[in-house]
Scaffold this active site. Structure first.
Site, PDB file in Angstrom:
ATOM      1  N   GLY A   8      10.806   3.185  89.492  1.00  0.00           N
ATOM      2  CA  GLY A   8      11.861   3.292  90.514  1.00  0.00           C
ATOM      3  C   GLY A   8      13.216   2.832  90.021  1.00  0.00           C
ATOM      4  O   GLY A   8      14.057   2.394  90.806  1.00  0.00           O
ATOM      5  N   GLY A  11      16.589   4.098  91.629  1.00  0.00           N
ATOM      6  CA  GLY A  11      16.974   3.709  92.988  1.00  0.00           C
ATOM      7  C   GLY A  11      17.981   2.568  92.948  1.00  0.00           C
ATOM      8  O   GLY A  11      18.480   2.184  91.879  1.00  0.00           O
ATOM      9  N   ILE A  13      17.944  -0.952  93.692  1.00  0.00           N
ATOM     10  CA  ILE A  13      17.749  -2.237  93.000  1.00  0.00           C
ATOM     11  C   ILE A  13      17.315  -2.002  91.557  1.00  0.00           C
ATOM     12  O   ILE A  13      17.759  -2.699  90.638  1.00  0.00           O
ATOM     13  CB  ILE A  13      16.728  -3.134  93.747  1.00  0.00           C
ATOM     14  CG1 ILE A  13      17.151  -3.294  95.211  1.00  0.00           C
ATOM     15  CG2 ILE A  13      16.644  -4.516  93.086  1.00  0.00           C
ATOM     16  CD1 ILE A  13      16.156  -4.054  96.071  1.00  0.00           C
ATOM     17  N   GLY A  14      16.475  -0.976  91.345  1.00  0.00           N
ATOM     18  CA  GLY A  14      16.025  -0.660  89.988  1.00  0.00           C
ATOM     19  C   GLY A  14      17.200  -0.372  89.064  1.00  0.00           C
ATOM     20  O   GLY A  14      17.246  -0.852  87.923  1.00  0.00           O
ATOM     21  N   THR A 135       9.015  -7.381  99.750  1.00  0.00           N
ATOM     22  CA  THR A 135      10.033  -7.632 100.764  1.00  0.00           C
ATOM     23  C   THR A 135       9.618  -8.743 101.731  1.00  0.00           C
ATOM     24  O   THR A 135       8.418  -8.991 101.920  1.00  0.00           O
ATOM     25  CB  THR A 135      10.263  -6.330 101.561  1.00  0.00           C
ATOM     26  OG1 THR A 135      11.058  -6.595 102.700  1.00  0.00           O
ATOM     27  CG2 THR A 135       8.940  -5.720 102.046  1.00  0.00           C
ATOM     28  N   ASP A 136      10.615  -9.330 102.380  1.00  0.00           N
ATOM     29  CA  ASP A 136      10.311 -10.329 103.418  1.00  0.00           C
ATOM     30  C   ASP A 136       9.755  -9.664 104.686  1.00  0.00           C
ATOM     31  O   ASP A 136       9.222 -10.342 105.563  1.00  0.00           O
ATOM     32  CB  ASP A 136      11.551 -11.176 103.750  1.00  0.00           C
ATOM     33  CG  ASP A 136      12.732 -10.365 104.260  1.00  0.00           C
ATOM     34  OD1 ASP A 136      12.633  -9.119 104.324  1.00  0.00           O
ATOM     35  OD2 ASP A 136      13.767 -10.980 104.607  1.00  0.00           O
ATOM     36  N   GLU A 137       9.881  -8.325 104.782  1.00  0.00           N
ATOM     37  CA  GLU A 137       9.436  -7.642 106.013  1.00  0.00           C
ATOM     38  C   GLU A 137       7.925  -7.729 106.200  1.00  0.00           C
ATOM     39  O   GLU A 137       7.421  -7.493 107.295  1.00  0.00           O
ATOM     40  CB  GLU A 137       9.890  -6.181 106.005  1.00  0.00           C
ATOM     41  CG  GLU A 137      11.388  -6.067 105.906  1.00  0.00           C
ATOM     42  CD  GLU A 137      11.962  -4.798 106.517  1.00  0.00           C
ATOM     43  OE1 GLU A 137      11.232  -4.067 107.176  1.00  0.00           O
ATOM     44  OE2 GLU A 137      13.167  -4.568 106.306  1.00  0.00           O
ATOM     45  N   TYR A 160       6.535   1.041 106.987  1.00  0.00           N
ATOM     46  CA  TYR A 160       7.062   0.597 105.693  1.00  0.00           C
ATOM     47  C   TYR A 160       6.530  -0.795 105.340  1.00  0.00           C
ATOM     48  O   TYR A 160       5.941  -1.010 104.275  1.00  0.00           O
ATOM     49  CB  TYR A 160       8.602   0.574 105.708  1.00  0.00           C
ATOM     50  CG  TYR A 160       9.198  -0.258 104.593  1.00  0.00           C
ATOM     51  CD1 TYR A 160       9.127   0.179 103.268  1.00  0.00           C
ATOM     52  CD2 TYR A 160       9.804  -1.496 104.851  1.00  0.00           C
ATOM     53  CE1 TYR A 160       9.648  -0.603 102.231  1.00  0.00           C
ATOM     54  CE2 TYR A 160      10.323  -2.276 103.824  1.00  0.00           C
ATOM     55  CZ  TYR A 160      10.243  -1.824 102.517  1.00  0.00           C
ATOM     56  OH  TYR A 160      10.755  -2.587 101.496  1.00  0.00           O
ATOM     57  N   LYS A 164       3.964  -2.039 102.345  1.00  0.00           N
ATOM     58  CA  LYS A 164       4.328  -3.035 101.324  1.00  0.00           C
ATOM     59  C   LYS A 164       3.346  -4.211 101.376  1.00  0.00           C
ATOM     60  O   LYS A 164       2.946  -4.746 100.336  1.00  0.00           O
ATOM     61  CB  LYS A 164       5.767  -3.544 101.533  1.00  0.00           C
ATOM     62  CG  LYS A 164       6.857  -2.535 101.258  1.00  0.00           C
ATOM     63  CD  LYS A 164       6.943  -2.085  99.805  1.00  0.00           C
ATOM     64  CE  LYS A 164       7.400  -3.150  98.852  1.00  0.00           C
ATOM     65  NZ  LYS A 164       7.596  -2.596  97.472  1.00  0.00           N
TER      66      LYS A 164
END
Ligand code: NAD
Ligand code: TDX
Length: 354
Positions: A8, A11, A13-14, A135-137, A160, A164
């Site tokens: 990735g 994208g 952050i990548g 992720t924090d999600e 999502y 994750k």
């Protein structure tokens, strides 16, 4: 880490991570291996973000267009490049899209991670590290008080975050069951250059610049904990180098803001830089719209483990990071046009048909 697979990498952050590792600044960190960037080039992946590196550092950077779910293709990549470490970013990442069409989230985020874990296991004799970017999600929503720690139970709300969470569990299970050398990071909301303008901050920068409406979900009181992307990339690499294998690290910016405060701040910064021709403040463009289903109220990260154990602290405040971000979007009109028009997708189809 001689042959680092980055998934990735085209994208948001990548791209920032690969740029960080290949930048002069990173020489200090001691990374002098080769990066193999594998990306499917979905709507969110732009190969032009890193194209210059293929020419500049042919021995240190390679790009391969591939789906991480494609077992055969990924097997070939592991063999050909003698992959010895992995930093796994590739994912479907937008919560609203996961609500509308969850299918690809399950495929990429769960099955894709599983494919990589299996290949890591098969190549375990030379594998130094599998770093999983999460992720924090996964922790769900906080009330008005408290913080997510590494011990907070998982309680995801959207397709999502559930996908994750599933991938995090798989990574942890491979560490416990097969002894795979893994680290996991759970980070809060990122912002900065190269973010696809479907996410809150770039969407609001570009809409308010053009005098378009600014859609704020519900009443705008949901809270996110914002982190400038360069701080996230630095944290990931610190964890990869010094983090204890098998451990999870939370990454966050101590920067809780309501959405309405974020949007208002963007409006006022842009007003200061380039006032609207009609003289009106951009906050007049804000429109409160229907809320996101299952919208988590508040995220806030306790990153004290990372700070104490690895000495990482964020360098940017929200104001300095936001200013850099706004300037980047204003200075990179060509990139914005390219991703909004999708013009470059024609190039991708033509280029990769051969
Ligand atoms: P992004 O959507 O900008 O980029 C995802 C990249 O993955 C794209 O280049 C896309 O083409 C690629 N990709 C998607 N499916 C693929 C597949 N099947 N095979 C190969 N490549 C594929 O996402 P991002 O914001 O850069 O997020 C990167 C990672 O960081 C994700 O795992 C995300 O869950 C995590 N994360 C993001 C944030 C954030 O605020 N953006 C915060 C914490 C964690
Ligand atoms: O138009 C909008 N209006 C609005 O009010 C959009 C796009 C968002 N929002 C709200 C929803 C959220 O409360 O702003 C907040 C941030 O939304 P997003 O930018 O969509 O991010 P979020 O849903 O918080 O998820 C992001 O951070 C965690 C990334 O997309 C995830 O990949 C990451 O894991």
């Amino acid at each position: 880490m001689k042959n680092l697979l980055v998934t990735g990498g085209c994208g948001f952050i990548g791209t920032n991570f690969v740029r960080y590792l290949l930048s002069a600044k990173c020489k200090k960190t001691g990374f002098n291996g080769r990066i193999i960037n594998v990306d499917k080039l979905t709507y969110a992946g732009n190969p032009f973000n890193l194209a210059e590196f293929e020419k500049k550092y042919p021995d240190r950077y390679s790009f391969v267009k591939s789906d991480i779910c494609d077992v055969k293709a990924m097997e070939g990549i592991f063999d050909r490049f003698k992959i010895d470490s992995i930093c796994h970013f590739a994912a479907e990442s937008h919560v609203d899209r996961s609500i509308a069409e969850p299918d690809t989230f399950i495929k990429t985020n769960i099955n894709g991670t599983f494919t990589l874990l299996e290949l890591a296991r098969k190549n375990q004799d030379r594998l130094l590290l599998f770093h999983h970017v999460s992720t924090d999600e996964v922790f769900g929503s906080l009330g008005n008080q408290g913080f997510f720690t590494e011990k907070t139970p998982y309680d995801p709300s959207s397709p999502y975050s559930a996908s994750k969470a599933a991938s995090d569990h798989l990574v942890r299970a491979y560490a416990r069951t097969y002894g795979l050398p893994v680290t996991i990071s759970n980070c809060s909301n990122n912002y900065g250059p190269y973010q696809f303008p479907e996410k809150l901050i770039p969407l609001m920068i570009l809409n308010s610049f053009k005098g378009k409406p600014l859609p704020v979900y519900g009443e705008g009181f949901n809270v996110r904990d914002w982190l400038y992307v360069a701080d996230h990339c630095r944290a990931i690499f610190e964890i990869m180098k010094k983090g204890k294998r098998g451990e999870t690290y939370n990454i966050g910016g101590h920067c809780e803001m309501t959405n309405i405060d974020v949007v208002t701040r963007i409006c006022s910064m842009l007003d200061e830089k380039i006032p609207q021709k009609n003289g009106k403040p951009r906050k007049d463009l804000i429109r409160f719209v229907k809320d996101r289903p299952g919208h988590d109220l508040r995220y806030a990260i306790d990153s004290s483990k990372l700070e104490k154990e690895l000495g990482w602290v964020p360098e940017e405040s929200f104001d300095t990071g936001l200013e850099k971000t706004i300037d980047w979007y204003l200075d990179n009109e060509g990139w914005v046009k390219m991703v909004i028009d999708g013009e470059y997708r024609k190039w991708i189809e033509k280029h990769y048909e051969e």
